[in-house]
Design a protein around this motif. Structure first.
Motif, PDB file in Angstrom:
ATOM      1  N   LYS A   1       0.833  -1.204   0.000  1.00 37.10           N
ATOM      2  CA  LYS A   1       0.000   0.000   0.000  1.00 37.10           C
ATOM      3  C   LYS A   1       0.868   1.254   0.000  1.00 37.10           C
ATOM      4  CE  LYS A   1      -4.215  -1.823   0.465  1.00 37.10           C
ATOM      5  NZ  LYS A   1      -3.866  -3.239   0.319  1.00 37.10           N
ATOM      6  N   ALA A   2       2.015   1.188   0.677  1.00 29.97           N
ATOM      7  CA  ALA A   2       2.888   2.354   0.747  1.00 29.97           C
ATOM      8  C   ALA A   2       3.574   2.620  -0.588  1.00 29.97           C
ATOM      9  CB  ALA A   2       3.935   2.155   1.839  1.00 29.97           C
TER      10      ALA A   2
ATOM     11  N   LEU B   1       4.467  -5.062  -5.799  1.00 25.83           N
ATOM     12  CA  LEU B   1       5.710  -5.333  -5.076  1.00 25.83           C
ATOM     13  C   LEU B   1       5.645  -6.648  -4.313  1.00 25.83           C
ATOM     14  CD1 LEU B   1       8.498  -4.406  -4.071  1.00 25.83           C
ATOM     15  CD2 LEU B   1       7.325  -3.146  -2.245  1.00 25.83           C
ATOM     16  N   ARG B   2       4.516  -6.916  -3.656  1.00 25.61           N
ATOM     17  CA  ARG B   2       4.286  -8.122  -2.861  1.00 25.61           C
ATOM     18  C   ARG B   2       5.305  -8.287  -1.739  1.00 25.61           C
ATOM     19  NH1 ARG B   2       0.168  -7.413  -2.941  1.00 25.61           N
ATOM     20  NH2 ARG B   2      -0.102  -9.267  -1.662  1.00 25.61           N
TER      21      ARG B   2
ATOM     22  N   ALA C   1      16.195  -6.602  -1.747  1.00 23.37           N
ATOM     23  CA  ALA C   1      17.384  -5.775  -1.880  1.00 23.37           C
ATOM     24  C   ALA C   1      17.058  -4.416  -2.496  1.00 23.37           C
ATOM     25  CB  ALA C   1      18.431  -6.505  -2.735  1.00 23.37           C
ATOM     26  N   VAL C   2      16.151  -4.410  -3.475  1.00 24.22           N
ATOM     27  CA  VAL C   2      15.754  -3.134  -4.095  1.00 24.22           C
ATOM     28  C   VAL C   2      15.061  -2.252  -3.065  1.00 24.22           C
ATOM     29  CG1 VAL C   2      14.345  -2.055  -5.873  1.00 24.22           C
ATOM     30  CG2 VAL C   2      15.610  -4.143  -6.401  1.00 24.22           C
ATOM     31  N   VAL C   3      14.129  -2.827  -2.298  1.00 27.40           N
ATOM     32  CA  VAL C   3      13.415  -2.046  -1.286  1.00 27.40           C
ATOM     33  C   VAL C   3      14.374  -1.534  -0.225  1.00 27.40           C
ATOM     34  CG1 VAL C   3      11.673  -2.162   0.541  1.00 27.40           C
ATOM     35  CG2 VAL C   3      11.228  -3.227  -1.669  1.00 27.40           C
ATOM     36  N   THR C   4      15.326  -2.368   0.176  1.00 30.51           N
ATOM     37  CA  THR C   4      16.310  -1.943   1.177  1.00 30.51           C
ATOM     38  C   THR C   4      17.084  -0.723   0.689  1.00 30.51           C
ATOM     39  OG1 THR C   4      16.557  -4.226   1.953  1.00 30.51           O
ATOM     40  CG2 THR C   4      18.284  -2.665   2.553  1.00 30.51           C
ATOM     41  N   ASP C   5      17.576  -0.785  -0.545  1.00 32.04           N
ATOM     42  CA  ASP C   5      18.309   0.352  -1.092  1.00 32.04           C
ATOM     43  C   ASP C   5      17.407   1.584  -1.177  1.00 32.04           C
ATOM     44  OD1 ASP C   5      20.871   1.217  -2.700  1.00 32.04           O
ATOM     45  OD2 ASP C   5      19.167   1.895  -3.897  1.00 32.04           O
ATOM     46  N   PHE C   6      16.160   1.374  -1.594  1.00 31.75           N
ATOM     47  CA  PHE C   6      15.199   2.479  -1.727  1.00 31.75           C
ATOM     48  C   PHE C   6      14.970   3.162  -0.382  1.00 31.75           C
ATOM     49  CE2 PHE C   6      10.970   4.295  -2.561  1.00 31.75           C
ATOM     50  CZ  PHE C   6      11.159   4.856  -3.818  1.00 31.75           C
ATOM     51  N   ILE C   7      14.878   2.374   0.679  1.00 29.61           N
ATOM     52  CA  ILE C   7      14.666   2.941   2.016  1.00 29.61           C
ATOM     53  C   ILE C   7      15.933   3.622   2.515  1.00 29.61           C
ATOM     54  CG2 ILE C   7      14.186   2.381   4.436  1.00 29.61           C
ATOM     55  CD1 ILE C   7      12.386   0.114   3.462  1.00 29.61           C
ATOM     56  N   GLU C   8      17.081   2.931   2.382  1.00 31.01           N
ATOM     57  CA  GLU C   8      18.332   3.464   2.937  1.00 31.01           C
ATOM     58  C   GLU C   8      18.772   4.758   2.254  1.00 31.01           C
ATOM     59  OE1 GLU C   8      21.010   0.189   2.556  1.00 31.01           O
ATOM     60  OE2 GLU C   8      20.429  -0.700   4.487  1.00 31.01           O
ATOM     61  N   GLN C   9      18.409   4.935   0.989  1.00 30.57           N
ATOM     62  CA  GLN C   9      18.762   6.172   0.275  1.00 30.57           C
ATOM     63  C   GLN C   9      17.826   7.330   0.611  1.00 30.57           C
ATOM     64  OE1 GLN C   9      21.509   6.535  -1.572  1.00 30.57           O
ATOM     65  NE2 GLN C   9      22.028   4.409  -1.098  1.00 30.57           N
ATOM     66  N   GLY C  10      16.798   7.060   1.456  1.00 33.45           N
ATOM     67  CA  GLY C  10      15.854   8.105   1.834  1.00 33.45           C
ATOM     68  C   GLY C  10      14.712   8.291   0.853  1.00 33.45           C
ATOM     69  N   HIS C  11      14.662   7.458  -0.184  1.00 33.11           N
ATOM     70  CA  HIS C  11      13.623   7.617  -1.203  1.00 33.11           C
ATOM     71  C   HIS C  11      12.239   7.245  -0.688  1.00 33.11           C
ATOM     72  CE1 HIS C  11      17.058   8.236  -3.586  1.00 33.11           C
ATOM     73  NE2 HIS C  11      17.273   6.991  -3.993  1.00 33.11           N
TER      74      HIS C  11
END
Length: 476
Positions: free
Chosen positions: A314-315, A320-321, A352-362
């Motif tokens: 939802k976010a 994405l699942r 891994a994609v979500v982790t990078d997306f979060i860690e970069q502040g996106h």
């Protein structure tokens, strides 16, 4: 040609036109009779031999197998009737999942279906960059098995986010990555299931939770929801020894009410005293439009009786699942085992994609942009409904979530209007269908999160026609 020969001979064997033990023509003889290549006949015989329809005897030839059951094709009408009766009996004893939920409407993108998201150009571009970064640096973790709970980096990122945004008490070891809310609910039921299991559900509430409990053989006790949320006292009267309660305390689905603090403490005390578990579904916590986000129920829990579940679908976007559960230590081993048995582990690449997306502040930036955008869409929808249908409905803008509830004036059937709206390319949900035992209210649920502002007024105009007549906008 090989396929045709194989299928024809197999059909003759199954119908016993070729009797068990009968000798098959030699490959050379059959090829000559049919004027086909011998290689096609050889290939067909080899397939029949491999699948057990025929057997070969060295120096003698090929024979129809004598170990096959009675004819499958061409059975007698009486046998067919007996088979059909057995099939009907088996169906009667099996949950008919197709009766539980209309899965076809779930993927319908017409306004105003629920649970839709928008991804703007900024998010799309940043998502591509994160994906490219992950694929450029693929490590051994992505080519083998990994922790069923999920990648440690993602669990830490989720844990840090929940501590800051939702006041959840957790550490990364308690995070279990799921494919979303429904997966987490299924895992909870698997872990908590016991003979004659009883559970409370909100009434009205999220129908898929009730259906998941029923499918698992549990008894789902509907507990009424009022302006303060689930009525804990009513739940205790109905099923005082229930194993679990499934609640949406921060934004009750579908009514949108917030569980009052007195009720929260009452619910926590009951769970502590009886050893029950509280399943907190925090499905739309990111999108609050007035004031700061409400603290989670789990953050108040001193007895570690709350299982907190959330979703990134939802976010970000449903395709994405990925979701998560914060599991109390007492259940963590069982929950992890259940996760392993169901599908081994979540996709390491997506994590891994979500982790990078979060860690970069996106991720935080995306939520801020979507919160502003969804608020605008909510306001346009409320204004359009009041202009077009002000005499037929009452609607108040919700402070949180991704849908609103429009209550109908007397004389309108929400089920009838929802059915008629589809003929005008509009999807709305009838609130009355979300009730189980409580007296239903006639209202429509309209999602606003997935629809740009410019498409909303015309969609509301089409919805107005489902009420029996189009309305002209009132002048201010």
């Amino acid at each position: 040609m090989f396929r045709q020969l194989y299928l024809q001979i197999r059909s003759a064997i199954l119908s016993q036109s070729l009797r068990p033990g009968a000798k098959l023509p030699s490959t050379r003889e059959l090829a000559s009779q049919l004027s086909v290549s011998r290689s096609a006949v050889v290939a067909a015989y080899e397939q029949l031999l491999a699948e057990g329809y025929a057997t070969g005897k060295i120096g003698s030839g090929s024979y129809v197998s004598i170990d096959l059951p009675e004819p499958v094709e061409g059975r007698s009408p009486a046998h067919a009737r007996r088979s059909a009766a057995r099939a009907r009996s088996a169906t009667a004893q099996t949950p008919v999942f197709s009766d539980f939920v209309d899965v076809t409407v779930q993927s319908d993108d017409r306004p105003f279906n629920l649970g839709r998201t928008l991804v703007d150009g900024r998010t799309t571009e940043l998502w591509r960059k994160s994906s490219a970064q992950v694929f450029r640096s693929l490590g051994p973790d992505h080519f083998g098995y990994s922790d069923p709970r999920g990648l440690p980096e993602l669990r830490k990122a989720v844990c840090d986010y929940l501590r800051a945004a939702r006041a959840v008490r957790c550490d990364p070891e308690q995070i279990v990555v799921t494919s979303g809310t429904q997966h987490a609910i299924d895992l909870v039921i698997r872990v908590l299931r016991q003979p004659d299991m009883q559970a409370w559900i909100e009434d009205p509430g999220y129908s898929l939770t009730r259906q998941a409990l029923i499918a698992a053989g549990a008894t789902a006790h509907p507990v009424p929801v009022d302006a303060q949320g689930i009525d804990v006292a009513a739940g205790i009267r109905t099923a005082p020894r229930a194993r679990a309660v499934f609640v949406t305390p921060s934004h009750q689905f579908p009514t949108g009410v917030v569980l009052a603090m007195a009720r929260r403490l009452e619910l926590l005390n009951w769970a502590r005293d009886t050893g029950a578990w509280i399943v907190e579904d925090d499905y739309a916590s990111e999108f609050r439009y007035a004031g700061r986000a409400l603290a989670s129920l789990q953050g108040l829990d001193e007895s570690e009786r709350v299982i907190y579940i959330g979703t990134l679908n939802k976010a970000l976007f449903p395709g994405l699942r990925l979701g998560y559960a914060v599991v109390p230590p007492a259940l963590l081993k069982a929950f992890t085992t259940a996760r392993y048995l169901v599908d081994r582990q979540p996709s390491s690449l997506a994590q891994a994609v979500v982790t990078d997306f979060i860690e970069q502040g996106h991720f935080a930036s995306h939520i801020r942009r979507m919160r502003r955008q969804y608020k605008d869409q909510r306001d346009v929808l409320v204004d359009s409904l009041r202009r077009r249908l002000g005499e037929e409905i009452t609607v108040d803008p919700p402070d949180q979530g991704m849908h609103l509830v429009a209550h109908l004036r007397a004389g309108h059937s929400d089920v009838g209007i929802a059915r008629a709206a589809r003929n005008h390319d509009v999807i709305v949900r009838a609130l009355s269908t979300a009730y189980v035992a409580a007296t239903p209210r006639s209202a429509l649920m309209l999602g606003f999160s997935g629809y740009p502002c410019h498409v909303i007024p015309s969609a509301v105009a089409r919805l107005a026609r489902a009420f029996g007549r189009g309305k002209t906008p009132r002048t201010s």
